[in-house]
Enzyme design. Sequence first.
Site, PDB file in Angstrom:
ATOM      1  N   HIS A  56       0.827  -1.212   0.000  1.00 52.59           N
ATOM      2  CA  HIS A  56       0.000   0.000   0.000  1.00 52.59           C
ATOM      3  C   HIS A  56       0.863   1.263   0.000  1.00 52.59           C
ATOM      4  CE1 HIS A  56      -3.207  -2.721   0.896  1.00 52.59           C
ATOM      5  NE2 HIS A  56      -2.754  -3.012   2.090  1.00 52.59           N
ATOM      6  N   HIS A 215      -6.973  -4.262  -1.150  1.00 55.34           N
ATOM      7  CA  HIS A 215      -6.254  -5.505  -1.463  1.00 55.34           C
ATOM      8  C   HIS A 215      -6.854  -6.151  -2.687  1.00 55.34           C
ATOM      9  CE1 HIS A 215      -6.241  -4.823   2.871  1.00 55.34           C
ATOM     10  NE2 HIS A 215      -4.992  -5.202   2.814  1.00 55.34           N
TER      11      HIS A 215
END
Lengths: 334, 214
Positions: A56, A215
């Site tokens: 991320h 995700h």
Amino acid sequence: MKKFINHADDFLEQSLSGLQSAHPELLQVHKDPFFVTRKNINPHKVQIISGGGSGHEPLHTGFIGHGMLDIACPGHIFTSPTPDQMIAAIDYCQPKNGVLMIVKNYSGDVMNFEMASEMIDTKNATILTNDDAAVINSSYTEGKRGVAGTLIVEKVVGSLAESGASLEECQQFGLHANNLCSSIGVALTSCTIPAAGKPTFDIENDQIEFGVGIHGEPGRRREAIREANLIVSDMVEAIFQDFRERDVKIGGNSEFLVVVNGFGATPLSELYLIFNSVTNILNEKQLNIGRSLVGNFTTALDMAGASVTLCLLDDAIRKHWDSSVYTPSLRWGI
Amino acid sequence: MLIRMSNPISFSSFISPTLQAISIHENEIESLDRAIGDGDHFINLKRGVTAIQSITHELDSLPNSQQAKSIGMKLLSSVGGASGPLFASFFLEFSKHYNDENSTLENFCQAFTEGVDAIKRRGKSDVGEKTMLDVLVPVAELIKLASLNKLDIIELSQQVITKSIECAESTKSMLPTKGRSTGLGDRAIGHMDPGAKSCQVIICEICNQIISRG
């Protein structure tokens, strides 16, 4: 899979080594277990720790430094870090006035930070961020996920902690900021975890996933791609719906911090096009954009797509958003 | 009501077979997790079992209760994600209740049940939510029944195999209310839960080992 990678097993270690080499004046990468601290630790301020699965970036390691985080614990790609990382990091920093854990509301992150919290002697408190408007909150879900709004919480709480505020004050302010944030994401493509080697989900060329998580986990619905203005209009509507459901009052003078966040593989030109679209929609509603941030800040590896976050500004949030910050990926006022 | 298990088998002897068993099911577990999770469950699980395998020699010299504790701590530091703390909570709690001096099926059953309860507490979850608990809870109940009925360990192992396969299958029709797949809602129906599947694979392998070793 086509990636810049030497070997899947060394991916995280080599990426963190690069972070260290690029920002030696700001941070220190520790290995075995992995954790990242500021170069210059001030144990007398409340230590702000965050962490989560890698993939991320720049969340969270790119936000270490003055005015933001003290510690970040990176897990394997898309996998929560483990309690031994958090415990080692806290032990290294020797906090004198407590530790505030900023945790995205994902079950793995929550459980690992919870176990660390139970295993340390240092006074600690937790903020669970849950700004994702995509998940309809009900007794049938685990609650809303923490997504790009997390960086707003990290920025403003980091600023408050820098001013010498107590652990309780920092936690309260973080909860307040989290409550005023709402986000929604849309994916155009899937993403590929290096060790898995295959895309996480299949999506046809003409389809998008509306309400995707960071995700690549599915969101509200799969639908045909349309012109950007229509997609963004649905995104903003989902955010206002979320504000209404949570009783966040939006009035004529309301002013927002707008974050348009890329998921990793969407060009900045498209992100600005989205920002333009959000601007037009808010203008029509006679709402104001007080602050803005456009770029890749809470990514999902190589996913194409973007999220929009609105944070309702009040004087305190505006002040702590504007205050100086000096990290690898957010830097102003210095 | 105490049934002594003759010469309790060292837990460490199950580690290599378990690693082999999950590796055989790699594609199945991975594709389930890509369908309704985020695709990392197999990688994390394999990392955890491999980490345990690396300490097999240390474990060999320990009594089973201490092995369970070491396994729990190793899983906690190597797996991550949601399954790390959940599996670790099971083994750490199990180790507190397992009595090396009195290794009866009744005591094993109590330790196993306490371990499963620790997973429920850590995950704030229970049966029917499309998770690993949909395999673990019925298996715990079956062991409890067996210990009350003085069932033979081989026969119990056969029953556990049947039960765990049936229970993993049953998660297909469930609506997820815990775990990463909740965001999918109805779209998760029809897919088996990857955590339930991996638990089933591990449990079946251990039972098969018990059966084959007589």
